[in-house]
Write a protein that holds these residues in place. Structure first.
Motif, mmCIF file in Angstrom:
data_model
loop_
_atom_site.group_PDB
_atom_site.id
_atom_site.type_symbol
_atom_site.label_atom_id
_atom_site.label_comp_id
_atom_site.label_asym_id
_atom_site.label_seq_id
_atom_site.Cartn_x
_atom_site.Cartn_y
_atom_site.Cartn_z
ATOM 1 N N HIS A 73 0.812 -1.211 0.000
ATOM 2 C CA HIS A 73 0.000 0.000 0.000
ATOM 3 C C HIS A 73 0.848 1.264 0.000
ATOM 4 O O HIS A 73 0.610 2.143 -0.820
ATOM 5 C CB HIS A 73 -1.085 0.055 1.080
ATOM 6 C CG HIS A 73 -1.958 1.207 0.769
ATOM 7 N ND1 HIS A 73 -3.086 1.118 0.014
ATOM 8 C CD2 HIS A 73 -1.752 2.526 0.979
ATOM 9 C CE1 HIS A 73 -3.557 2.336 -0.221
ATOM 10 N NE2 HIS A 73 -2.769 3.206 0.354
ATOM 11 N N HIS A 106 -6.597 -3.445 4.244
ATOM 12 C CA HIS A 106 -7.757 -3.329 3.345
ATOM 13 C C HIS A 106 -7.582 -4.147 2.059
ATOM 14 O O HIS A 106 -8.527 -4.292 1.303
ATOM 15 C CB HIS A 106 -8.146 -1.866 3.061
ATOM 16 C CG HIS A 106 -7.185 -1.078 2.217
ATOM 17 N ND1 HIS A 106 -7.098 0.289 2.295
ATOM 18 C CD2 HIS A 106 -6.280 -1.435 1.282
ATOM 19 C CE1 HIS A 106 -6.185 0.731 1.441
ATOM 20 N NE2 HIS A 106 -5.689 -0.302 0.812
ATOM 21 N N HIS A 107 -6.389 -4.687 1.849
ATOM 22 C CA HIS A 107 -6.219 -5.624 0.727
ATOM 23 C C HIS A 107 -6.547 -7.053 1.143
ATOM 24 O O HIS A 107 -6.447 -7.966 0.336
ATOM 25 C CB HIS A 107 -4.794 -5.563 0.194
ATOM 26 C CG HIS A 107 -4.455 -4.235 -0.410
ATOM 27 N ND1 HIS A 107 -4.714 -3.924 -1.720
ATOM 28 C CD2 HIS A 107 -3.917 -3.116 0.130
ATOM 29 C CE1 HIS A 107 -4.340 -2.685 -1.966
ATOM 30 N NE2 HIS A 107 -3.852 -2.163 -0.855
HETATM 31 CU CU CU Z 1 -4.129 -0.196 -0.519
#
Ligand code: CU
Ligand code: HEA
Ligand code: HEA
Ligand code: CUA
Lengths: 334, 196, 630
Positions: C259, C308-309
Motif C-alpha cells: 500500500h 484493506h487488501h
Molecule cells: Cu491499498
C-alpha cells in the motif's frame, strides 16, 4: 443457451437442456453471477450499499467534473503575467470542500458500514446447517458432515435455511464466491473460515473461485442449487444411496486406475479428484468447464488436458468398448 | 537583494552528506530488521508451543555475554570518529582496531554458537528455527560487513593523514556501529525471548 | 570588465564539468541529467513491453472462450504486466524526472551522491533485464504481482518463475534504496541558499515523500522476498502452515510494502500536477502549505491501511474496522489536493496547453478512481467485489489516471527542458483525446464487469454471463489508447530532431529549472541561484541578480566539482560540497551484483560466493581513490 430452466414458476433445477450449435459450449443466464441481482439478505445489503455509494460518488465526480469544465470558461491568461496574491478565501474554500465536507460524508459512510457488517459476516450462533467446502486445484469438494454426503462442484442447499459454509483448502488459497448469495471468503491453509448463505428463493446461483490459484483459476466455477426443503431432502436421500455394483463399466473404472484418484462409494476411495459417486446427476463437469453430457464426458476422459489445460487429471488410454462401458456406467451414477 | 555573498571556503558547519546517507541507510536497515522481528512475533503468537516441541529453548548466557562485548565496541567507534574529526590518525587507528577486535570476538562466538544450534535443530526444521537463524545470520552479516569497513578505513589512513573524505568515512562508520550494536540488543531480546 | 569575469568563470566551469563524449563517458557518467534521461528512456521501453503484454491480455479477453493465449502464457503475461508497470515503469519513470528535475529545481549542480546515482540507474537496468530474461527460458513470474503463498512456493510453482521474481525484486531494491537515500539527502542538504523548507517546490516534496516511504516500506517486501527464496531454495519455513508458518505472513509483509507503494507512485506524480497547475493557471498555488501537508500526511497514513487488501481473509471484524477507518481518512488529504488545484485554476487565468490538458484529464479520472477506493473501505462491499474486475478498474483509474496522466503532463511540460526543443502541440492535442477516450473506454466498463461477477486473473470466461460486450469494449478501448500513446511517442521522437528550438523558459514557469538554458549545461547554473520565495523564477529581479553575481564571480564555485551544501531547515549555506567526477565503479559494482544474482538463480553456489567477493572488491575499489585526487 443456458443450463438451467425453471419449472412452472418453481425454480427447481432440471436436467441439462439440449445444446444448440457448436461454438457456444457453456453459458449461463446473463445475471447468474451478478452482485446486482441479490437473492439473499446478505447480498441485498451489499447491493444496497453499492447503490447508495454510487449516488454519493456520482455527486463527488459530478462536482469535480463540473468545476473542471468551468475552468475552461475562464478568461485566458498570458505568459508574461502572473497572479501571486495570497487568497485566504480560496484557501478556506479548499479546506471546506476538500476536508470538512468529505469528513462528514466519510464519517456517515463509516457508521453505515459498521451497521451493515452483521448482515454479511460470519455467523455467531451454531444453529446454521453446516457444509464443508474444500477448495482444490481446480475444483470444489463438498461434504455434508451431518448427512454423510460427499459431492463436488454443486452445492445443494435448502431454501430459507441459514447454511454455514466452512471454507477450507487442500492446497493453495482459493476464494469461495457466490455473488448473488453473499460476499466472498478466502480458503487459507491452516484456517477454517466460515460464511453464511441463505437463499431467498429456489434457483441456481453460479459461483467462481476468486483468488488466483494457478493455471486453471479461470475454470474453477461451481453452482449453488437452492431447493425447497422437500426437494432438498429427496436429493439428500438419493445422494446417500450407494450405487449399484457390478456394471461392466465399474470394472473398467477400477482396472484403468480411475479409483486411485476418485471415490465411488463402495468401489474406490481416491481423494485426488472429485467424488464421482453420483456424478451422473451433476450438470457440469470439471468445475463448470463443460456440460455433463456423454460426448463431453468421453472427450474429458480421453483428453482432460485438452479440455482444461494443466488440470491434475491425466489422459488415460481406453479402447472404444471400454470407454463406452465406462461412460454408460458413469452416466448411470445418478 | 544586492549584498554580496561571501562563501567561506571548506567551512563545514553541519554533518557531512555521507553521514546523512548512512543515517538513512541505517533507517532502512532498521525497517528490514523490524520486518523480520515482527514476523517472528507474528508467528510466535499464532503458535501453541514456541519453540515447537522437540526444539531446545534458546541459550541465554553466552549470547548475552557476546552481545555485551559487541555493545562495548560503540565506545572505541565513537572515539575513532572524534579523533578523526580532530585529524589524529594514531588515535583514530586505535579506535578502529579496537572496534574491529571486539566485533570479531562477537562474530566468532556467534558463529560457533550458531553451528552448534544448527546441529541441535536446523533452520529447515520449522518456522521457529528458520526465523531464529535468519535473524541471527542477517545480524552477523552486518557485523562482518562492519569489520571489513573498519579494516578498510584503517588501511586508508595508514599513511598517517586523514583527509576530509576519510574523516567523513570514519564519522559515518561510527554511526553504523552504534546502529549495529543497538540492533544486537534487539536481536538478542528477540531470539532469547522464549527463555525469559 | 564584468562580462570578462563572467566569460572566464563560464569557461572554467565548462572545463571542470565537461564530459568528453564517447563510450567512456557513456559508461562512467555521473551527470544527473544524463542519468535522468536514461531512466526515462529505459522506463519507456518497459512501458512499451508491459503495454504490449496488456494488449495481448486484452486480445485474449476480447471474446469469450477465446484461444489466442493459453493459461500458462496468460498467467506469465498478466504477472509481468503488473510487475513491469509497477516496478519497472511508473516508479523508475518518476525517478527519471526526479533525477533530471530535482537538482535543477533546488538550484544544485548534481545529486548528493552522483556515483550512487549512476549505481541506482545501472542496477535498475540490470534488474529489469534480469527479470525479463525469464521469458527466454519461458518461466517468467506467473503468480501475479503480489505473488501469494502458498501458490508461490516450490510445491505449486516449481520452475524458476518465482526465483526470478524474488531475486529480481531484491536486485531492484538496491536501486530503489540507493536512489531514495540520494533524493532525500539531495533535497535536504543541497538546496540553493535561501530555499528554506517551506520554499521547496511541490514536485520535490513529492519525491521526498516517495523516497521516505520507500526507505521504510521497501524492506518489508525485501524481507518477504528473502524469506520466500530461503524457503524455496533451502527448505526454510516461513509461509507453510505444516511447519509453523503462515501464508498470511506473506500477505501482511507484501501489503505493508504494497500500500505505501501505491503512494510511492502517486505522490511524485501529483507533484508533477502541482508543478504544472500554477504555471498554466498563471497563479501561485492556492493553499500551498496545505498541499504540502497533504502530501506528507498521505505518505504517513499510507503505512496504516494495508489490511484493506485482505478483507476477504476472514480476520476479525474489529481489525477490519480499524483499517477501514484509516482507509477513509486517507481520502481527506486527496480531497484537499484536488480542490487546491481546482481553486488555483479557477482563481487564475488558465492557459490550456498540452500539459494542462493532461492535468485536467487527470483531475476527472483520478477522482473516479479515488471514490471507488473509498468504496473498498466499505468492508462488505469490498468483500463482495475484491479480486473482481471492479478492483482492476479502480487501480487502473488511480495508477493510469493518477500517475500516468501526470507523467504524460510531465513529458509535455518538461520536454523543452530535457531536449531543448518544443513538441508539436497539434499532435499532442490529438494524442491526448485518443488517450483520454481510449483510457475511459478500456477501464470504465471494467467496473461493470466486476459488478457482474467477473473475477480478475482469469484467462478465459464462458459466454452469456453478461460480460461479453463489456470485455469487447475494453479491448477496443485498449487499442485506441495504444494509438494515442503511439501518437505521443511519435511526437517525442520526431520533435527531438524537427521540433522548434525551445527557449529557456517557454511557459513562464515558477521554478528554477527554467532559470537555466534548455537543455541545461553540465553544471546547471553558472552562479548558484539565491532564493527568496516559493516561486523563485517569478522573482525576476532575483534572477537578474544571479547574473550580476556571475559577473562578480560569486557563488560560481568554479574551482572544482562543487556545489553548495545548505542547512536542511533554513537553507543557510553550510559548506562547499565536493561532487565526485565520472567513475567506472557504479557499472562494475552492478556487474558484480548481476553475477551474484545470476549465479544464485541458477544454483551455482560457488559462483555466487565469488559474486559476493567481487561485489565486496568493487565497493573497495570504488572508495580507493578520493574524489579530489585523480
Ligand atoms: Cu491499498
Ligand atoms: C496510485 C495508486 C493508487 C491510489 C492513489 C489509490 C488510492 C486509494 N485506494 Fe487503491 N489500490 C491501488 C492503487 C491506488 N489506490 C492498487 C494498485 C490496488 C490493487 C492492488 C491489487 O490488488 O493488485 C488498490 C486496491 C485498493 C483496495 C483493495 C481492494 C481489493 O483488493 O479488494 C482498497 C481498499 O480499501 C483501496 C483503497 C484506496 C483508497 C481509499 C484510496 C484513496 O487514497 C483515494 C482518495 C482519493 C479520493 C477519494 C478522490 C479525491 C477526493 C475528493 C474529491 C474529496 C471528496 C471525496 C469523498 C467524500 C469520497 N485500494
Ligand atoms: C501503472 C500501472 C499500470 C498501467 C499503466 C496499466 C496499463 C494497462 N493495463 Fe494493467 N495492470 C496493472 C498496472 C497497470 N496497467 C497491475 C498492477 C495489474 C495487476 C496484475 C496482477 O493481477 O498481478 C494490471 C492488470 C491488468 C489487467 C487484468 C489482468 C487480469 O486480471 O487477468 C488488464 C486486463 O485488461 C490490464 C490491462 C491494461 C491495459 C489495456 C493497459 C493499457 O493502458 C496499456 C497501454 C500501453 C500500451 C499499449 C503501450 C504503449 C503503446 C504502444 C507501444 C503502441 C504500439 C503497440 C501496439 C499497438 C501493438 N491490466
Ligand atoms: Cu481456485 Cu482460483
Amino acid at each position: 443457451m443456458r443450463f438451467w430452466v425453471t419449472e412452472s414458476g418453481n425454480a427447481a433445477p432440471v436436467r441439462r437442456v439440449a445444446l444448440v450449435g457448436g461454438v457456444v459450449v457453456l453459458a449461463g443466464c446473463a445475471d447468474e453471477q451478478s452482485t446486482l441481482r441479490p437473492e439473499s439478505d446478505a447480498a441485498r445489503s451489499v447491493a444496497t450499499m453499492w447503490w447508495v455509494m454510487l449516488v454519493a460518488s456520482a455527486i463527488v465526480v459530478g462536482v469535480v467534473t463540473l468545476l473542471v469544465l468551468l475552468t475552461l470558461l475562464k478568461r485566458r491568461g498570458r505568459r508574461d503575467r502572473v497572479d501571486r496574491t495570497d487568497s485566504p478565501g480560496a484557501t478556506t474554500a479548499v479546506l471546506v470542500s476538500g476536508a470538512i465536507v468529505p469528513a462528514v460524508v466519510l464519517v456517515a459512510l463509516f457508521v453505515y458500514v459498521l451497521a451493515s457488517l452483521g448482515a454479511t459476516s460470519q455467523p455467531s450462533g451454531g444453529t446454521a446447517f453446516p457444509i464443508e467446502v474444500v477448495g482444490k486445484q481446480w475444483f470444489w469438494a463438498v461434504r455434508y458432515p451431518e448427512q454423510h454426503i460427499a459431492t463436488a462442484n454443486e452445492i445443494h442447499v435448502p431454501v430459507g435455511v441459514p447454511v454455514e459454509v466452512v471454507a477450507v483448502t487442500d492446497d493453495v488459497i482459493h476464494s469461495f464466491w457466490v455473488p448473488r448469495l453473499n460476499r466472498k471468503i478466502d480458503m487459507i491453509p491452516g484456517r477454517r473460515n466460515r460464511l453464511r448463505i441463505e437463499a431467498d428463493r429456489a434457483g441456481v446461483y453460479r459461483g467462481q473461485c476468486a483468488e488466483f490459484c494457478g493455471l486453471q483459476h479461470a475454470n474453477m466455477a461451481f453452482y449453488v442449487i437452492a431447493q425447497s426443503r422437500r426437494d432438498f431432502e429427496r436429493w439428500v436421500e438419493r445422494e446417500q444411496q450407494t450405487p449399484q455394483r457390478g456394471a461392466p463399466g465399474e470394472r473398467v473404472f477400477v482396472d484403468t486406475g480411475c479409483g486411485g484418484c476418485h471415490t465411488i462409494r463402495g468401489v474406490s476411495n481416491g481423494t485426488i479428484g472429485p467424488d464421482l459417486t453420483h456424478v451422473g446427476s451433476r450438470t457440469t463437469l470439471a468445475a463448470g468447464t463443460i456440460p455433463n453430457r456423454k460426448g463431453y464426458l468421453g472427450g474429458w476422459i480421453l483428453d482432460p488436458q485438452h479440455v482444461k489445460p494443466g488440470n491434475k487429471m491425466p489422459g488415460l488410454p481406453l479402447s472404444g468398448r471400454d470407454l463406452q462401458e465406462l461412460l454408460d456406467y458413469l452416466e448411470s451414477l445418478r | 537583494m544586492s549584498e554580496p555573498l561571501d562563501v567561506p571556503v571548506a567551512l563545514q558547519r553541519g554533518r557531512p552528506v555521507g553521514w546523512w546517507g548512512v543515517l538513512l541507510l541505517v533507517a532502512t536497515e532498521a525497517a528490514l530488521f523490524g520486518a523480520m522481528i515482527a514476523s517472528y512475533f507474528y508467528l510466535r503468537f499464532q503458535a501453541v508451543h514456541w519453540p515447537p516441541p522437540g526444539v531446545p529453548e534458546p541459550k541465554v548466557l553466552v549470547p548475552t555475554l557476546l552481545t555485551i562485548v559487541l555493545v562495548c565496541s560503540s565506545v572505541p567507534a565513537g572515539a575513532a570518529a572524534a579523533a578523526g574529526r580532530r585529524r589524529l590518525p594514531g588515535r583514530a587507528s586505535t579506535g578502529l582496531v579496537t572496534t574491529a577486535a571486539l566485533a570479531a570476538v562477537y562474530a566468532a562466538g556467534t558463529f560457533v554458537l550458531m553451528v552448534q544450534e544448527w546441529q541441535d535443530s536446523p533452520a529447515t526444521k520449522d518456522a521457529y528455527d528458520s526465523l531464529f537463524f535468519t535473524i541471527q545470520g542477517a545480524h552477523a552479516a552486518h557485523v562482518a560487513a562492519g569489520i571489513l569497513v573498519n579494516l578498510y578505513l584503517l588501511a586508508t589512513i595508514a599513511r598517517g593523514r586523514i583527509s576530509q573524505y576519510r574523516m567523513n568515512g570514519i564519522w559515518a562508520m561510527s554511526l553504523y556501529w552504534h546502529f549495529v550494536n543497538a540492533l544486537a540488543v534487539l536481536v538478542l531480546l528477540t531470539t532469547v525471548s522464549p527463555s525469559l | 570588465m564584468a562580462t570578462v569575469v563572467a566569460r572566464d568563470e563560464l569557461r572554467k566551469l565548462q572545463a571542470t564539468w565537461h564530459e568528453r563524449p564517447g563510450l567512456k563517458a557513456f559508461l562512467t557518467t555521473v551527470d544527473h541529467k544524463s542519468i535522468g534521461r536514461r531512466y526515462l528512456v529505459t522506463a519507456s521501453l518497459f512501458f512499451v513491453a508491459a503495454g504490449v503484454e496488456a494488449l495481448a491480455l486484452r486480445t485474449q479477453l476480447a471474446v469469450p472462450d477465446a484461444g489466442a493465449i493459453g493459461p500458462k502464457a496468460y498467467n506469465q503475461l498478466f504477472s509481468m504486466h503488473g510487475v513491469t508497470m509497477i516496478f519497472l515503469f511508473v516508479t523508475p519513470f518518476l525517478s527519471g524526472f526526479g533525477n533530471f528535475i530535482v537538482p535543477l529545481q533546488i538550484g544544485a549542480r548534481d545529486m548528493a551522491f552522483p556515483r550512487m546515482n549512476a549505481l541506482s540507474y545501472w542496477t535498475y537496468l540490470a534488474s529489469g533485464v534480469f527479470i525479463y530474461s525469464s521469458f527466454l527460458v519461458g518461466e517468467a513470474p506467473n503468480d501475479g504481482w503480489f505473488n501469494y503463498t502458498p501458490l508461490a512456493e516450490k510445491a505449486f510453482t516449481p520452475g524458476l518463475n518465482i526465483d526470478y521474481y524474488n531475486l529480481g525484486l531484491l536486485f531492484l531494491a538496491i536501486s530503489s534504496t540507493v536512489g531514495s537515500i540520494n533524493f532525500i539527502v539531495t533535497i535536504l542538504k543541497l538546496r540553493a541558499p535561501g530555499m528554506s523548507l517551506n520554499r521547496i517546490p511541490l514536485f520535490c516534496w513529492g519525491i521526498l515523500a516517495q523516497a521516505f516511504s520507500l526507505v521504510f516500506a521497501l524492506p518489508a517486501l525485501s524481507a518477504a522476498n528473502i524469506f520466500l527464496e530461503l524457503q524455496r531454495r533451502f527448505g526454510f519455513h516461513f509461509f507453510d502452515h505444516s511447519h509453523g508458518g503462515d501464508p498470511l505472513l506473506w500477505q501482511h509483509l507484501f501489503w505493508i510494502f504494497g500500500h505505501p507503494d501505491v503512494y510511492i507512485i502517486f505522490l511524485p506524480a501529483i507533484g508533477i500536477v502541482s508543478s504544472v497547475v500554477p504555471v498554466f493557471a498563471r497563479r501561485s498555488l492556492v493553499a500551498h502549505d496545505w498541499l504540502v501537508l497533504a502530501t506528507v500526511a498521505t505518505a504517513f497514513l499510507g503505512f496504516g491501511v494495508w489490511v484493506h487488501h485482505m478483507f476477504a481473509t476472514g480476520l476479525p471484524n474489529v481489525t477490519f474496522a480499524f483499517f477501514a477507518a484509516t482507509s477513509v481518512i486517507i481520502a481527506i488529504p486527496s480531497g484537499v489536493q484536488v480542490f487546491g488545484w481546482i481553486a488555483t485554476i479557477l482563481k487564475g487565468h488558465p492557459v490550456i496547453r498540452s500539459p494542462m490538458l493532461y492535468v485536467l484529464g487527470f483531475l476527472v479520472v483520478f477522482v473516479v478512481g479515488g471514490v471507488t477506493g473509498v468504496m473498498f473501505a466499505a468492508i462488505p462491499f469490498d468483500q463482495q467485489v475484491t479480486d473482481s474486475y471492479f478492483v482492476v478498474a479502480h487501480f487502473h483509474y488511480v495508477l493510469f489516471g493518477g500517475a500516468v496522466f501526470p507523467i504524460f503532463a510531465g513529458i509535455h511540460y518538461w520536454y523543452p527542458k530535457l531536449v531543448g526543443r518544443m513538441l508539436d502541440e497539434r499532435l499532442a492535442t490529438w494524442s491526448f483525446w485518443l488517450f483520454f477516450v481510449g483510457f475511459n473506454l478500456t477501464f470504465f466498463p471494467m467496473h461493470v464487469t466486476g459488478l457482474l461477477g467477473m473475477p480478475r486473473r482469469i484467462y478465459t470466461y464462458h459466454p452469456g454471463l453478461g460480460w461479453d460486450t463489456l470485455n469487447l469494449l475494453s479491448t477496443i478501448g485498449a487499442f485506441t489508447l495504444a494509438v494515442g500513446i503511439l501518437g505521443t511517442m511519435g511526437n517525442v521522437l520526431r520533435s527531438a530532431r524537427r521540433g522548434e528550438p525551445a527557449p529557456d523558459d517557454p511557459w513562464g514557469a515558477n521554478t528554477l529549472e527554467w532559470a537555466t538554458s534548455s537543455p541545461p549545461p553540465h553544471f546547471n547554473f553558472a552562479s548558484i541561484p539565491v532564493v527568496r520565495s516559493q516561486d523563485p523564477n517569478w522573482d525576476v529581479e532575483d534572477r537578474r541578480e544571479d547574473r550580476r553575481r556571475l559577473a562578480r564571480a560569486e557563488l560560481t564555485l568554479s574551482e572544482g566539482h562543487e556545489t553548495i551544501g545548505t542547512s536542511w531547515l533554513d537553507g543557510d549555506i553550510e559548506e562547499i560540497h565536493e561532487s565526485p567526477p565520472e567513475s567506472p565503479w557504479p557499472l562494475v559494482l552492478t556487474l558484480a551484483l548481476a553475477w551474484f544474482f545470476t549465479a544464485f538463480l541458477t544454483g551455482h553456489w560457488v559462483l555466487a560466493a565469488i559474486g559476493i567477493g567481487l561485489t565486496t572488491a568493487a565497493v573497495g575499489g570504488w572508495n580507493l581513490r578520493e574524489p579530489g585526487e585523480e
